[in-house]
Design a protein around this motif. Structure first.
Motif, short mmCIF file in Angstrom:
data_model
loop_
_atom_site.label_atom_id
_atom_site.label_comp_id
_atom_site.label_asym_id
_atom_site.label_seq_id
_atom_site.Cartn_x
_atom_site.Cartn_y
_atom_site.Cartn_z
N TYR A 1 124.42 -45.65 12.08
CA TYR A 1 124.85 -46.25 10.82
C TYR A 1 125.34 -47.69 11.04
O TYR A 1 124.94 -48.61 10.33
CB TYR A 1 125.95 -45.44 10.13
CG TYR A 1 126.52 -46.18 8.95
CD1 TYR A 1 125.82 -46.23 7.74
CD2 TYR A 1 127.71 -46.90 9.05
CE1 TYR A 1 126.31 -46.96 6.66
CE2 TYR A 1 128.19 -47.63 7.98
CZ TYR A 1 127.50 -47.65 6.80
OH TYR A 1 127.97 -48.38 5.74
N ASP A 2 126.21 -47.88 12.03
CA ASP A 2 126.76 -49.22 12.30
C ASP A 2 125.65 -50.21 12.64
O ASP A 2 125.63 -51.34 12.15
CB ASP A 2 127.77 -49.16 13.45
CG ASP A 2 128.98 -48.29 13.13
OD1 ASP A 2 129.33 -48.17 11.94
OD2 ASP A 2 129.56 -47.73 14.08
N LYS A 20 123.35 -50.90 9.55
CA LYS A 20 124.08 -51.74 8.59
C LYS A 20 124.01 -53.20 9.03
O LYS A 20 123.75 -54.09 8.22
CB LYS A 20 125.53 -51.25 8.48
CG LYS A 20 126.32 -51.93 7.41
CD LYS A 20 125.91 -51.43 6.03
CE LYS A 20 126.76 -52.09 4.98
NZ LYS A 20 126.12 -52.08 3.68
N GLU A 21 124.23 -53.43 10.32
CA GLU A 21 124.16 -54.78 10.88
C GLU A 21 122.75 -55.36 10.72
O GLU A 21 122.59 -56.50 10.27
CB GLU A 21 124.55 -54.73 12.36
CG GLU A 21 124.46 -56.04 13.09
CD GLU A 21 124.77 -55.89 14.58
OE1 GLU A 21 124.23 -56.69 15.36
OE2 GLU A 21 125.54 -54.98 14.97
N THR A 81 120.23 -54.41 8.65
CA THR A 81 119.79 -54.59 7.26
C THR A 81 120.53 -55.74 6.59
O THR A 81 119.98 -56.41 5.71
CB THR A 81 119.95 -53.30 6.43
OG1 THR A 81 121.30 -52.84 6.50
CG2 THR A 81 119.01 -52.21 6.93
N THR A 82 121.76 -56.00 7.00
CA THR A 82 122.51 -57.13 6.44
C THR A 82 121.92 -58.46 6.91
O THR A 82 121.75 -59.38 6.13
CB THR A 82 124.00 -57.04 6.84
OG1 THR A 82 124.54 -55.81 6.31
CG2 THR A 82 124.80 -58.21 6.29
N SER A 86 117.92 -58.91 5.29
CA SER A 86 117.99 -58.25 3.98
C SER A 86 116.65 -58.14 3.26
O SER A 86 116.50 -57.30 2.39
CB SER A 86 119.02 -58.96 3.10
OG SER A 86 118.66 -60.32 2.94
N ARG A 107 127.89 -40.69 9.20
CA ARG A 107 127.69 -41.37 7.92
C ARG A 107 126.24 -41.29 7.44
O ARG A 107 125.67 -42.26 6.95
CB ARG A 107 128.17 -42.82 8.00
CG ARG A 107 129.67 -42.90 8.28
CD ARG A 107 130.19 -44.29 8.38
NE ARG A 107 130.40 -44.85 7.04
CZ ARG A 107 131.05 -45.97 6.81
NH1 ARG A 107 131.58 -46.64 7.80
NH2 ARG A 107 131.18 -46.43 5.60
N GLU A 156 125.11 -42.39 3.85
CA GLU A 156 125.03 -43.85 3.67
C GLU A 156 123.84 -44.43 4.43
O GLU A 156 123.19 -45.36 3.96
CB GLU A 156 126.34 -44.51 4.13
CG GLU A 156 127.53 -44.11 3.26
CD GLU A 156 128.83 -44.33 3.99
OE1 GLU A 156 129.29 -45.49 4.02
OE2 GLU A 156 129.38 -43.34 4.51
N LEU A 157 123.57 -43.88 5.59
CA LEU A 157 122.43 -44.33 6.39
C LEU A 157 121.12 -44.10 5.66
O LEU A 157 120.22 -44.95 5.68
CB LEU A 157 122.44 -43.60 7.75
CG LEU A 157 121.39 -43.99 8.78
CD1 LEU A 157 121.44 -45.48 9.09
CD2 LEU A 157 121.59 -43.18 10.05
N LYS A 211 120.53 -44.35 2.66
CA LYS A 211 120.37 -45.34 1.58
C LYS A 211 119.81 -46.66 2.10
O LYS A 211 119.29 -47.45 1.32
CB LYS A 211 121.70 -45.59 0.89
CG LYS A 211 122.22 -44.40 0.12
CD LYS A 211 123.60 -44.66 -0.44
CE LYS A 211 124.15 -43.39 -1.07
NZ LYS A 211 125.56 -43.54 -1.44
N ILE A 212 119.91 -46.91 3.40
CA ILE A 212 119.50 -48.22 3.91
C ILE A 212 118.26 -48.18 4.80
O ILE A 212 117.70 -49.23 5.11
CB ILE A 212 120.66 -48.96 4.62
CG1 ILE A 212 121.20 -48.15 5.80
CG2 ILE A 212 121.77 -49.28 3.64
CD1 ILE A 212 122.27 -48.87 6.61
#
Length: 190
Positions: free
Chosen positions: A88-89, A92-93, A95-96, A99, A120, A123-124, A126-127
């Motif tokens: 997840y971490d 997130k990094e 995909t940010t 983008s 998580r 949430e994972l 979703k990305i």
């Protein structure tokens, strides 16, 4: 700029073997990805880290294994971040910072049943899009939202390879030749 379709194949790669490379190539072909990034973890949250050799050696072996494929790349964010690696971490990094791109997280079909236990995971999901690589002996689970692809069955495991190294067996056709040379030269897994 056109969004890219990027596959992520994460793992300990202790060592990387032909099964990993076949999985990545099948995902690349079947999903028409722009690239597949091999992402070694620094310290996997689910594996006894004493069994994994240094991240530097694992990274070097991946570089050797993927050197001849221009669509295979190395993703070092987990190694650079150090500590335990949670998908997840990391995603997130990624995909940010990317983008516009779409990420496909490639996992073996045997790992799909473990997805609900991932850190998580809701949430994972979703990305990233999870891609399950179906192999003989695996039951395709429809419980998890996974995009399935097929891959030839190659019954190679890093655990078996480490055992074969310790018993001085020939590793030809299990690992790329340059990875075998690296392991021998650096006396890894002995």
């Amino acid at each position: 700029m056109k969004p890219k379709k990027i596959g992520i194949l994460g793992g300990t790669f202790n060592p990387i073997h032909l099964g990993h490379l076949v999985m990545a190539q099948q995902a690349l072909n079947q999903l028409e990805l722009d690239e597949v990034r091999f992402m070694p973890d620094y310290l996997p949250p689910h594996v006894d880290h004493k069994d994994a050799i240094s991240a530097i050696d694992r990274v070097n072996m991946i570089k050797l294994a993927i050197a001849d494929n221009p669509k295979f790349n190395l993703e070092l964010c987990e190694v650079k971040r150090k500590g335990k690696s949670y998908s997840y971490d990391t995603m997130k990094e990624l995909t940010t910072s990317n983008s516009n791109d779409k990420f496909y997280f490639i996992i073996g079909g045997d790992m799909v049943n473990y997805l609900p236990k991932w850190y998580r995971i809701s949430e994972l999901l979703k990305i990233v899009t999870f891609v399950g690589v179906n192999r003989i002996g695996n039951q395709k689970s429809n419980e998890a939202p996974v995009l399935w692809i097929d891959s030839p069955t190659i019954g190679i495991s890093s655990t078996d390879i480490r055992s074969q190294i310790q018993s001085k067996q020939n590793l030809k056709y299990l690992l790329p030749d340059n990875v075998i040379t690296y392991i021998k030269e650096n006396q890894l897994y002995e």
